[in-house]
Design an enzyme around this catalytic site. Structure first.
Site, PDB file in Angstrom:
ATOM      1  N   HIS A 308       0.857  -1.194   0.000  1.00 35.90           N
ATOM      2  CA  HIS A 308       0.000   0.000   0.000  1.00 35.90           C
ATOM      3  C   HIS A 308       0.888   1.237   0.000  1.00 35.90           C
ATOM      4  O   HIS A 308       1.962   1.238   0.598  1.00 35.90           O
ATOM      5  CB  HIS A 308      -0.894   0.018   1.252  1.00 35.90           C
ATOM      6  CG  HIS A 308      -2.056   0.933   1.136  1.00 35.90           C
ATOM      7  ND1 HIS A 308      -1.967   2.270   1.376  1.00 35.90           N
ATOM      8  CD2 HIS A 308      -3.332   0.704   0.765  1.00 35.90           C
ATOM      9  CE1 HIS A 308      -3.133   2.849   1.190  1.00 35.90           C
ATOM     10  NE2 HIS A 308      -3.990   1.903   0.805  1.00 35.90           N
ATOM     11  N   ASP A 365      -8.047  -5.058  -0.463  1.00 38.28           N
ATOM     12  CA  ASP A 365      -8.496  -5.881  -1.601  1.00 38.28           C
ATOM     13  C   ASP A 365      -8.166  -7.356  -1.450  1.00 38.28           C
ATOM     14  O   ASP A 365      -8.620  -8.170  -2.264  1.00 38.28           O
ATOM     15  CB  ASP A 365      -7.843  -5.353  -2.883  1.00 38.28           C
ATOM     16  CG  ASP A 365      -8.402  -3.979  -3.247  1.00 38.28           C
ATOM     17  OD1 ASP A 365      -7.595  -3.054  -3.460  1.00 38.28           O
ATOM     18  OD2 ASP A 365      -9.631  -3.834  -3.258  1.00 38.28           O
TER      19      ASP A 365
HETATM   20  C1  SDX Z   1      -6.103   0.277  -3.014  1.00 41.52           C
HETATM   21  O1  SDX Z   1      -4.276   4.687  -1.920  1.00 41.52           O
HETATM   22  C2  SDX Z   1      -5.247   4.085  -1.367  1.00 41.52           C
HETATM   23  O2  SDX Z   1      -5.702   4.438  -0.300  1.00 41.52           O
HETATM   24  C3  SDX Z   1      -5.847   2.952  -2.183  1.00 41.52           C
HETATM   25  C4  SDX Z   1      -6.886   2.098  -1.472  1.00 41.52           C
HETATM   26  C5  SDX Z   1      -8.163   2.867  -1.223  1.00 41.52           C
HETATM   27  O3  SDX Z   1      -8.909   2.478  -0.310  1.00 41.52           O
HETATM   28  O4  SDX Z   1      -8.477   3.784  -2.023  1.00 41.52           O
HETATM   29  O5  SDX Z   1      -6.377   1.647  -0.217  1.00 41.52           O
HETATM   30  C6  SDX Z   1      -7.273   0.890  -2.307  1.00 41.52           C
HETATM   31  O6  SDX Z   1      -5.815   0.659  -4.126  1.00 41.52           O
HETATM   32  C7  SDX Z   1      -5.266  -0.747  -2.291  1.00 41.52           C
HETATM   33  C8  SDX Z   1      -4.028  -1.209  -3.122  1.00 41.52           C
HETATM   34  C9  SDX Z   1      -4.502  -2.293  -4.110  1.00 41.52           C
HETATM   35  N1  SDX Z   1      -3.421  -2.624  -5.051  1.00 41.52           N
HETATM   36  C10 SDX Z   1      -2.800  -3.820  -4.991  1.00 41.52           C
HETATM   37  O7  SDX Z   1      -3.023  -4.684  -4.142  1.00 41.52           O
HETATM   38  C11 SDX Z   1      -1.792  -4.044  -6.127  1.00 41.52           C
HETATM   39  C12 SDX Z   1      -0.518  -4.660  -5.557  1.00 41.52           C
HETATM   40  N2  SDX Z   1       0.166  -3.641  -4.768  1.00 41.52           N
HETATM   41  C13 SDX Z   1       1.219  -2.898  -5.399  1.00 41.52           C
HETATM   42  O8  SDX Z   1       1.160  -2.759  -6.777  1.00 41.52           O
HETATM   43  C14 SDX Z   1       1.714  -1.705  -4.589  1.00 41.52           C
HETATM   44  O9  SDX Z   1       1.918  -2.147  -3.322  1.00 41.52           O
HETATM   45  C15 SDX Z   1       0.883  -0.441  -4.580  1.00 41.52           C
HETATM   46  C16 SDX Z   1       0.565   0.030  -5.941  1.00 41.52           C
HETATM   47  C17 SDX Z   1      -0.360  -0.648  -3.801  1.00 41.52           C
HETATM   48  C18 SDX Z   1       1.720   0.635  -3.855  1.00 41.52           C
HETATM   49  O10 SDX Z   1       2.817   0.850  -4.642  1.00 41.52           O
HETATM   50  P1  SDX Z   1       3.891   1.990  -4.276  1.00 41.52           P
HETATM   51  O11 SDX Z   1       3.505   2.750  -3.057  1.00 41.52           O
HETATM   52  O12 SDX Z   1       4.148   2.775  -5.516  1.00 41.52           O
HETATM   53  O13 SDX Z   1       5.121   1.152  -3.839  1.00 41.52           O
HETATM   54  P2  SDX Z   1       6.227   0.668  -4.821  1.00 41.52           P
HETATM   55  O14 SDX Z   1       5.594   0.147  -6.082  1.00 41.52           O
HETATM   56  O15 SDX Z   1       7.237   1.764  -4.926  1.00 41.52           O
HETATM   57  O16 SDX Z   1       6.826  -0.591  -4.027  1.00 41.52           O
HETATM   58  C19 SDX Z   1       7.873  -0.439  -3.076  1.00 41.52           C
HETATM   59  C20 SDX Z   1       8.653  -1.756  -3.151  1.00 41.52           C
HETATM   60  C21 SDX Z   1       9.131  -2.093  -4.546  1.00 41.52           C
HETATM   61  O17 SDX Z   1      10.251  -2.945  -4.434  1.00 41.52           O
HETATM   62  P3  SDX Z   1      11.764  -2.257  -4.522  1.00 41.52           P
HETATM   63  O18 SDX Z   1      11.800  -1.509  -5.870  1.00 41.52           O
HETATM   64  O19 SDX Z   1      11.859  -1.323  -3.348  1.00 41.52           O
HETATM   65  O20 SDX Z   1      12.721  -3.429  -4.478  1.00 41.52           O
HETATM   66  O21 SDX Z   1       7.780  -2.843  -2.760  1.00 41.52           O
HETATM   67  C22 SDX Z   1       7.610  -3.720  -3.880  1.00 41.52           C
HETATM   68  C23 SDX Z   1       8.009  -2.947  -5.115  1.00 41.52           C
HETATM   69  O22 SDX Z   1       8.477  -3.839  -6.135  1.00 41.52           O
HETATM   70  N3  SDX Z   1       6.192  -4.086  -3.905  1.00 41.52           N
HETATM   71  C24 SDX Z   1       5.720  -5.309  -4.171  1.00 41.52           C
HETATM   72  C25 SDX Z   1       4.330  -5.223  -4.038  1.00 41.52           C
HETATM   73  N4  SDX Z   1       3.995  -3.970  -3.718  1.00 41.52           N
HETATM   74  C26 SDX Z   1       5.140  -3.273  -3.647  1.00 41.52           C
HETATM   75  N5  SDX Z   1       6.364  -6.460  -4.500  1.00 41.52           N
HETATM   76  C27 SDX Z   1       5.560  -7.550  -4.711  1.00 41.52           C
HETATM   77  N6  SDX Z   1       4.207  -7.538  -4.585  1.00 41.52           N
HETATM   78  C28 SDX Z   1       3.562  -6.389  -4.270  1.00 41.52           C
HETATM   79  N7  SDX Z   1       2.236  -6.372  -4.151  1.00 41.52           N
END
Ligand code: SDX
Length: 430
Positions: A308, A365
């Protein structure tokens, strides 16, 4: 004396106010940064940038706290109805009995959607995604109220549009559900409560006038809608605010928010989670293999429903939904091997250094799709249900932005393209 922050630019010192919110959050107010220094900031994805102040929702990502107008999400989910929480978000306080009765009555007077909207279903490709249909229908709904398109709307007129949207969203969501199955729609019954009415329009049949919605489903849906009601400046709420900041009408702003929520990184994740869990099940349930794929930088696979932007602790909503998942499946007398895979996936990920170091926890989710499926919804409908829950939050954010007469949102940029070039007519180009 207000706190200040000093920034030194090419040896010159500039002072900017440090503002503090009611929960102690601090921000540098840089609204005069370019005027004073000629500089802008760059923060792709707004990971460190506040777009607004707001009095609607407070969340603390480190502590896993979520409050709406000061009320804890745990209390609201346990003790309130979704319509009560909608009133709270829209009006700033929980309603007393009279206020709630008036709100509920006003909504019950506007539950019918113009019959002309039915013609749109004949234009949609059979089986087309429910979110594309919903976004289109809400934008079209506004066309039936041309006065609502007037940018200089009175408070009273905006409140009327708010009631219309709250009242017609469940009807339109049920219409989409029925029409995509080729079934006749079931009309709203104003004698039913908000959530029961929606479930009756969805699962009721015109041939079964004595159909009654299972109270288990009513309670579960009520809780799920509350848990999705608002979440401060998430992608879709920011979209609603940005579209509304151009003085575009509330219908088109909400339609834009629905489109933003559709994305798999945002609200569309609930559908992706189920697809992922089913993929793991078909693949023999080898959870570790998929955890390793999620960690592999050369693999585009991500653990959907995990991580998140703000929560670096458990999403409090995920905890509540996980508990509700067990309750709903038990009460419905259903077991779901997918739930067992989800629990094993969560357990394995939460003990893996990759997820621990990055503070990746299950989000709202991760478990919601399992309940929605148990209730009888197809996966591409899960985000429609997220939209129905988020509607009062989106409207509240839009209203707050308009009441504060915020300027049109127009971010700056740093240009990295070609510098000036002389134009060469095509005949002279190599
Ligand atoms: C919602 O914003 C809100 O409030 C949204 C929400 C709402 O109520 O409106 O809460 C609803 O959208 C919840 C989120 C649902 N999305 C997912 O479940 C999709 C999977 N999650 C990711 O794609 C990710 O965690 C995000 C998009 C939710 C957040 O991404 P960020 O903040 O941009 O973080 P990032 O992509 O920079 O990740 C940081 C690190 C990275 O690794 P490094 O480059 O540091 O090595 O964490 C890793 C990412 O690769 N990472 C994951 C991961 N999420 C982040 N690795 C594997 N699986 C994941 N799910």
């Amino acid at each position: 004396m207000s706190e200040i922050v000093k920034i030194i630019v090419e040896g010159k010192e500039f002072e900017f106010p440090l503002i503090t919110g009611t929960e102690g959050e601090k921000a540098i107010d840089i609204s005069k940064l370019r005027e004073l220094t000629g500089l802008i900031t760059l923060d792709i994805g707004y990971k460190n940038t506040g777009a607004t102040t707001s009095a609607i929702t407070f969340l603390d990502g480190e502590k896993g706290i979520l409050q709406h107008r000061g009320y804890a999400i745990e209390d609201l989910a346990e003790h309130a109805s979704f319509l009560e929480v909608s009133y709270l978000l829209l009006n700033g306080n929980l309603p007393n009995a009279t206020e709630f009765q008036n709100f509920e009555h006003a909504i019950s007077e506007h539950t019918l959607a113009n019959e002309g909207l039915e013609a749109m279903f004949r234009a949609f490709p059979t089986g087309s995604h429910a979110m594309g249909q919903l976004s289109s229908m809400i934008a079209a709904l506004g066309l039936y109220y041309p006065k609502a398109l007037n940018p200089h709307r009175t408070e009273e007129a905006i409140n009327r549009t708010t009631i219309r949207l709250m009242a017609k969203m469940p009807t339109i969501c049920a219409m989409i559900f029925k029409k995509r199955n080729g079934h006749p729609m079931v009309y709203p019954r104003n004698s039913l409560g908000y959530v029961e009415n929606y479930l009756n329009m969805t699962f009721g049949q015109v041939t079964k006038p004595d159909f009654e919605v299972d109270p288990i489903l009513i309670n579960a849906m009520n809780k799920l809608l509350i848990l999705h009601a608002d979440h401060e400046q998430n992608c879709s709420a920011s979209t609603v605010r940005m579209v509304g900041s151009s003085q575009s009408n509330l219908y088109s702003s909400i339609s834009a928010g629905i489109s933003g929520l559709w994305g798999p990184l945002h609200g569309g994740a609930n559908q992706e989670v189920l697809d992922m869990l089913e993929q793991i099940e078909v693949d023999g349930g080898n959870v570790q293999k998929w955890i390793d794929k999620a960690k592999d930088k050369n693999d585009t696979f991500r653990l959907m429903g995990f991580g998140h932007r703000v929560y670096k602790n458990f999403d409090p909503r995920a905890k509540i939904i996980k508990k509700a998942c067990n309750e709903v499946l038990n009460k419905l007398g259903k077991s779901d091997p997918i739930l067992d895979i989800a629990k094993k996936l969560e357990e394995t990920a939460l003990s893996d250094p990759y997820f621990i170091e990055r503070k990746l926890f299950p989000n709202v989710d991760f478990y919601s799709g399992i309940i929605y499926r148990a209730m009888g919804f197809p996966p591409d409908f899960f985000t429609v249900l997220f939209s129905m829950g988020r509607l009062p939050g989106w409207i509240s954010q839009w209203q707050e932005m308009r009441r504060e007469k915020q300027p049109i949102a127009r971010p700056r940029q740093i240009y990295t393209g070609q510098t000036y070039r002389v134009f060469v007519p095509m005949k002279d180009r190599p």
